[in-house]
Enzyme design. Sequence first.
Site, PDB file in Angstrom:
ATOM      1  N   GLY A   1       0.804  -1.222   0.000  1.00 49.14           N
ATOM      2  CA  GLY A   1       0.000   0.000   0.000  1.00 49.14           C
ATOM      3  C   GLY A   1       0.836   1.270   0.000  1.00 49.14           C
ATOM      4  O   GLY A   1       2.037   1.257  -0.212  1.00 49.14           O
TER       5      GLY A   1
ATOM      6  N   GLU B   1       3.846   5.826  -8.235  1.00 52.09           N
ATOM      7  CA  GLU B   1       3.884   5.445  -9.658  1.00 52.09           C
ATOM      8  C   GLU B   1       4.635   4.145  -9.930  1.00 52.09           C
ATOM      9  O   GLU B   1       4.441   3.529 -10.970  1.00 52.09           O
ATOM     10  CB  GLU B   1       4.490   6.575 -10.496  1.00 52.09           C
ATOM     11  CG  GLU B   1       3.527   7.716 -10.729  1.00 52.09           C
ATOM     12  CD  GLU B   1       4.208   8.898 -11.395  1.00 52.09           C
ATOM     13  OE1 GLU B   1       4.936   8.689 -12.386  1.00 52.09           O
ATOM     14  OE2 GLU B   1       4.029  10.031 -10.905  1.00 52.09           O
ATOM     15  N   GLY B   2       5.504   3.741  -9.000  1.00 47.29           N
ATOM     16  CA  GLY B   2       6.153   2.429  -9.141  1.00 47.29           C
ATOM     17  C   GLY B   2       5.079   1.347  -9.107  1.00 47.29           C
ATOM     18  O   GLY B   2       5.029   0.455  -9.962  1.00 47.29           O
ATOM     19  N   HIS B   3       4.186   1.444  -8.121  1.00 49.14           N
ATOM     20  CA  HIS B   3       3.109   0.460  -7.999  1.00 49.14           C
ATOM     21  C   HIS B   3       2.142   0.534  -9.182  1.00 49.14           C
ATOM     22  O   HIS B   3       1.745  -0.490  -9.734  1.00 49.14           O
ATOM     23  CB  HIS B   3       2.290   0.709  -6.723  1.00 49.14           C
ATOM     24  CG  HIS B   3       3.067   0.617  -5.450  1.00 49.14           C
ATOM     25  ND1 HIS B   3       3.306   1.701  -4.644  1.00 49.14           N
ATOM     26  CD2 HIS B   3       3.640  -0.437  -4.837  1.00 49.14           C
ATOM     27  CE1 HIS B   3       3.992   1.317  -3.587  1.00 49.14           C
ATOM     28  NE2 HIS B   3       4.222   0.030  -3.679  1.00 49.14           N
TER      29      HIS B   3
ATOM     30  N   GLY C   1       8.279  -5.407  -8.804  1.00 53.75           N
ATOM     31  CA  GLY C   1       9.230  -4.385  -9.233  1.00 53.75           C
ATOM     32  C   GLY C   1      10.665  -4.826  -9.005  1.00 53.75           C
ATOM     33  O   GLY C   1      10.985  -5.447  -7.988  1.00 53.75           O
TER      34      GLY C   1
ATOM     35  N   SER D   1       7.475   3.833  -0.976  1.00 54.85           N
ATOM     36  CA  SER D   1       6.489   4.324  -0.008  1.00 54.85           C
ATOM     37  C   SER D   1       7.199   4.976   1.173  1.00 54.85           C
ATOM     38  O   SER D   1       6.682   5.907   1.780  1.00 54.85           O
ATOM     39  CB  SER D   1       5.641   3.170   0.505  1.00 54.85           C
ATOM     40  OG  SER D   1       5.092   2.470  -0.572  1.00 54.85           O
TER      41      SER D   1
HETATM   42  N1  LIG Z   1      10.075   2.542  -7.701  1.00 54.56           N
HETATM   43  C1  LIG Z   1       9.531   1.381  -8.023  1.00 54.56           C
HETATM   44  N2  LIG Z   1       9.529   0.953  -9.292  1.00 54.56           N
HETATM   45  C2  LIG Z   1       8.978  -0.238  -9.637  1.00 54.56           C
HETATM   46  N3  LIG Z   1       8.399  -1.075  -8.754  1.00 54.56           N
HETATM   47  C3  LIG Z   1       8.377  -0.686  -7.465  1.00 54.56           C
HETATM   48  C4  LIG Z   1       8.931   0.538  -7.032  1.00 54.56           C
HETATM   49  N4  LIG Z   1       8.753   0.651  -5.691  1.00 54.56           N
HETATM   50  C5  LIG Z   1       8.128  -0.473  -5.310  1.00 54.56           C
HETATM   51  N5  LIG Z   1       7.900  -1.285  -6.374  1.00 54.56           N
HETATM   52  C6  LIG Z   1       7.303  -2.613  -6.334  1.00 54.56           C
HETATM   53  O1  LIG Z   1       6.000  -2.560  -5.819  1.00 54.56           O
HETATM   54  C7  LIG Z   1       5.713  -3.773  -5.150  1.00 54.56           C
HETATM   55  C8  LIG Z   1       5.213  -3.470  -3.786  1.00 54.56           C
HETATM   56  O2  LIG Z   1       6.258  -2.857  -3.050  1.00 54.56           O
HETATM   57  P1  LIG Z   1       6.038  -2.107  -1.681  1.00 54.56           P
HETATM   58  O3  LIG Z   1       4.597  -2.000  -1.396  1.00 54.56           O
HETATM   59  O4  LIG Z   1       6.961  -2.653  -0.667  1.00 54.56           O
HETATM   60  O5  LIG Z   1       6.473  -0.655  -2.075  1.00 54.56           O
HETATM   61  P2  LIG Z   1       7.763   0.123  -1.811  1.00 54.56           P
HETATM   62  O6  LIG Z   1       7.538   1.505  -2.276  1.00 54.56           O
HETATM   63  O7  LIG Z   1       8.897  -0.698  -2.351  1.00 54.56           O
HETATM   64  O8  LIG Z   1       7.864   0.192  -0.292  1.00 54.56           O
HETATM   65  P3  LIG Z   1       9.184   0.257   0.493  1.00 54.56           P
HETATM   66  O9  LIG Z   1      10.244   0.857  -0.359  1.00 54.56           O
HETATM   67  O10 LIG Z   1       8.790   1.111   1.584  1.00 54.56           O
HETATM   68  O11 LIG Z   1       9.470  -1.179   0.813  1.00 54.56           O
HETATM   69  C9  LIG Z   1       7.018  -4.577  -5.119  1.00 54.56           C
HETATM   70  O12 LIG Z   1       6.997  -5.522  -6.171  1.00 54.56           O
HETATM   71  C10 LIG Z   1       8.040  -3.508  -5.381  1.00 54.56           C
HETATM   72  O13 LIG Z   1       9.230  -3.999  -5.969  1.00 54.56           O
END
Ligand SMILES: Nc1ncnc2c1ncn2[C@@H]1O[C@H](COP(=O)(O)OP(=O)(O)OP(=O)(O)O)[C@@H](O)[C@H]1O
Length: 282
Positions: free
Chosen positions: A32, A36-38, A148, A187
Amino acid sequence: MIKIITTIHEMKGIIKSKKAQGKTVGFVPTMGYLHEGHTSLVKWAKEENDIVVVSIFVNPTQFGVNEDYDVYPRDLERDQMLSEEAGAEYIFHPTVAEMYPNGYQTYVEVFGITDKLCGASRPGHFRGVTTVVNKLFQIVAPHRAYFGLKDAQQVAVIEKMVRELNMDVEIVPCPIVREADGLAMSSRNVNLSPIDRQSALILSQSLMKAKEMIQAGNVEAKEIQRAIENKIAEESAVAVDYIKIVDFTNLEEIDVIKGRVLIALAAKVGNVRLIDNIIMEA
Ligand SMILES: Nc1ncnc2c1ncn2[C@@H]1O[C@H](COP(=O)(O)OP(=O)(O)OP(=O)(O)O)[C@@H](O)[C@H]1O
Ligand SMILES: CC(C)(CO)[C@@H](O)C(=O)[O-]
Ligand code: BAL
C-alpha cells in the site's frame, strides 16, 4: 468502480467465478501507500490480463522487531483511487487476523540466496515475504504476478520459490520507476525529512556513476564498488548498510563484471532504510 475485498472466502469466490468465465487474472502484491512504481505494475498487469487484483497488506511477518512496521505509511482511500485509475478491478485488503489467525504456524522458506544482501541485514525478512506471497498466490490464484525490480532480491527469491515449488504462476519483473531527480520511488520516501530527501539522491547518483564506469569499459567489480562507496561518503547523513556487485542469477559476489550483473545497495538516510540497484548486461 473498484471493489475492496477483505475476506479470503470472498476473494477466492470472485476469482473462481472469473476463471469460470475464461478470464485471466493479473496480480500486483503491495504493502500500500501507492506511488507510480506500484501503478506501473498495475498498468503492465492490465495490458496482459482480463482482470487485475492489487493486494494491500502490510505484512507483519516480514518486519523485524526493531523495524518500521508501526510507522509504515498507510492510506487506503488514496490507494483505492490510484489503483482504480491504473485499471485494477479489485483490491484485496485483509486484516492481520484474517491472514494469520490465532495459532498460525505455517511458513515457507527459500534458503541460500535469502542470506545475502537484504537478507543478511533483515534476518527472517524473506521468510515473511515468501510466506505471505505464497498465501496470496493461493488466494488470488493469478495467471501472472507483477513485481518491481527495485526489490531485485525479492524477485530472485520469488522466482526461485515458484520454480522449486512448481507453482502455476508466471512472475513478471518490471523496471524501477524513479522520481525526476533519480530517486527510486518508495512508499518509505514520505518518511524522509526534506534535507534527508536531498541527501538520498546520492544513492541513485552513485549507481549512475557505476554504470558510466562499466560503459567506459571498467570490469573490475572492486573498483566500481569503491567508487560507489566514495560517492556515497560525500553525504554524511547516509549510512551504508551494504553495496554489493553480484551475479543476478545466484546473487554470488563477482570480481569481474560479466553476464547479468546486479549492483545493489541499501542505506539508512535518517531513520529510513532505502534500497536501490541497477542491473547491467555485460
Ligand atoms: N520505484 C519502483 N519501481 C517499480 N516497482 C516498485 C517501485 N517501488 C516499489 N515497487 C514494487 O511494488 C511492489 C510493492 O512494493 P512495496 O509495497 O513494498 O512498495 P515500496 O515503495 O517498495 O515500499 P518500500 O520501499 O517502503 O518497501 C514490489 O513488487 C516492489 O518492488
Ligand atoms: C511482495 C510484498 C507485497 C509481500 O508483502 C512486499 O514484500 C512488497 O511490497 O514488496
Ligand atoms: N518492498 C519490500 C518490503 C519491505 O521492505 O518490507
